[in-house]
Design an enzyme around this catalytic site. Structure first.
Site, short mmCIF file in Angstrom:
data_model
loop_
_atom_site.label_atom_id
_atom_site.label_comp_id
_atom_site.label_asym_id
_atom_site.label_seq_id
_atom_site.Cartn_x
_atom_site.Cartn_y
_atom_site.Cartn_z
N ASP A 30 0.86 -1.19 0.00
CA ASP A 30 0.00 0.00 0.00
C ASP A 30 0.89 1.24 0.00
O ASP A 30 1.90 1.31 0.71
CB ASP A 30 -0.90 -0.02 1.24
CG ASP A 30 -2.01 1.01 1.15
OD1 ASP A 30 -3.18 0.59 1.07
OD2 ASP A 30 -1.73 2.22 1.19
N ASN A 86 -13.02 -2.45 2.43
CA ASN A 86 -13.92 -1.31 2.50
C ASN A 86 -14.77 -1.34 1.24
O ASN A 86 -14.23 -1.28 0.13
CB ASN A 86 -13.12 0.00 2.58
CG ASN A 86 -12.28 0.08 3.85
OD1 ASN A 86 -12.74 -0.30 4.92
ND2 ASN A 86 -11.05 0.55 3.73
N GLY A 92 -15.47 4.03 3.37
CA GLY A 92 -14.15 4.60 3.14
C GLY A 92 -13.43 4.05 1.92
O GLY A 92 -12.23 4.29 1.77
N GLN A 93 -14.15 3.33 1.05
CA GLN A 93 -13.48 2.84 -0.17
C GLN A 93 -13.12 4.04 -1.04
O GLN A 93 -13.99 4.83 -1.42
CB GLN A 93 -14.38 1.87 -0.95
CG GLN A 93 -13.66 1.29 -2.17
CD GLN A 93 -14.53 0.31 -2.97
OE1 GLN A 93 -15.73 0.16 -2.71
NE2 GLN A 93 -13.93 -0.33 -3.95
N SER A 94 -11.83 4.16 -1.33
CA SER A 94 -11.37 5.30 -2.14
C SER A 94 -10.92 4.88 -3.53
O SER A 94 -10.81 5.73 -4.41
CB SER A 94 -10.24 6.03 -1.42
OG SER A 94 -9.14 5.17 -1.21
N HIS A 99 -10.38 -4.63 -3.42
CA HIS A 99 -9.07 -4.93 -2.86
C HIS A 99 -9.22 -5.34 -1.41
O HIS A 99 -10.09 -4.83 -0.68
CB HIS A 99 -8.11 -3.74 -2.98
CG HIS A 99 -8.67 -2.43 -2.49
ND1 HIS A 99 -9.56 -1.69 -3.23
CD2 HIS A 99 -8.48 -1.75 -1.34
CE1 HIS A 99 -9.88 -0.60 -2.56
NE2 HIS A 99 -9.25 -0.61 -1.40
N HIS A 101 -7.16 -5.36 2.09
CA HIS A 101 -6.00 -4.88 2.82
C HIS A 101 -5.51 -6.02 3.71
O HIS A 101 -6.32 -6.63 4.43
CB HIS A 101 -6.37 -3.71 3.74
CG HIS A 101 -6.87 -2.49 3.05
ND1 HIS A 101 -6.11 -1.36 2.90
CD2 HIS A 101 -8.09 -2.20 2.50
CE1 HIS A 101 -6.82 -0.42 2.29
NE2 HIS A 101 -8.03 -0.90 2.04
P1 DGP Z 1 -9.54 1.99 0.35
O1 DGP Z 1 -9.65 3.24 1.18
O2 DGP Z 1 -10.04 0.76 1.08
O3 DGP Z 1 -10.14 2.16 -1.03
O4 DGP Z 1 -7.98 1.75 0.17
C1 DGP Z 1 -7.26 2.20 -0.92
C2 DGP Z 1 -5.82 2.06 -0.58
O5 DGP Z 1 -5.08 2.13 -1.77
C3 DGP Z 1 -5.25 3.12 0.36
O6 DGP Z 1 -4.78 2.50 1.54
C4 DGP Z 1 -4.12 3.76 -0.42
C5 DGP Z 1 -3.86 2.78 -1.52
N1 DGP Z 1 -3.49 3.37 -2.79
C6 DGP Z 1 -4.15 4.33 -3.48
N2 DGP Z 1 -3.52 4.61 -4.63
C7 DGP Z 1 -2.43 3.79 -4.68
C8 DGP Z 1 -1.39 3.61 -5.62
O7 DGP Z 1 -1.33 4.24 -6.68
N3 DGP Z 1 -0.45 2.67 -5.33
C9 DGP Z 1 -0.49 1.94 -4.18
N4 DGP Z 1 0.49 1.05 -3.97
N5 DGP Z 1 -1.46 2.08 -3.26
C10 DGP Z 1 -2.42 3.00 -3.51
#
Ligand code: DGP
Length: 113
Positions: A30, A86, A92-94, A99, A101
């Site tokens: 992450d 999420n 909080g899914q962004s 995915h 975690h």
């Molecule tokens: P969520 O909030 O559950 O959608 O988690 C998204 C996660 O993705 C967050 O912990 C940060 C990670 N993330 C976002 N953009 C990137 C990226 O470009 N590369 C990597 N390795 N992680 C990313």
């Protein structure tokens, strides 16, 4: 899917620290880690979230948990770790690509925020 950062990582079109890749699943560190070990495990196929899962996704998502278990062992986490999904903006899914975690190497409190 064009424009999806996780699809770009799966294809090798965006940089990431990969820890696993096969024909169904990709895993990488992450970019904003919330624990000493914080990995993301994704299906290679673009699925926006659990709400979009279909019966045809069952083999890949079953494989995702096998990979999670293998990574937990590889990162020496078998004493305890957490898998988090999420699903949807209120959770909080962004990134709209399903995915999981994998968090570990610190104590993890409950309930999560
Ligand atoms: P969520 O909030 O559950 O959608 O988690 C998204 C996660 O993705 C967050 O912990 C940060 C990670 N993330 C976002 N953009 C990137 C990226 O470009 N590369 C990597 N390795 N992680 C990313």
């Amino acid at each position: 899917m064009r424009g999806c950062i996780f699809c770009q990582i799966v294809r090798g079109d965006a940089p990431a620290r990969l820890v696993h890749q096969d024909d169904e699943i990709t895993a990488f560190h992450d970019a904003n880690p919330q624990a000493p070990v914080h990995l993301l495990i994704v299906p290679n196929r673009h699925i926006e979230g659990v709400r979009d899962v279909t019966p045809g996704d069952a083999p890949a998502l079953g494989r995702l948990f096998v990979v999670a278990r293998q990574l937990a062992e590889a990162f020496d986490l078998l004493d305890g770790y957490r898998l988090v999904v999420n699903d949807g903006p209120a959770a909080g899914q962004s990134v709209p690509h399903l995915h999981v975690h994998l968090l570990g190497a610190r104590s993890l409190s409950w309930p999560p925020g």
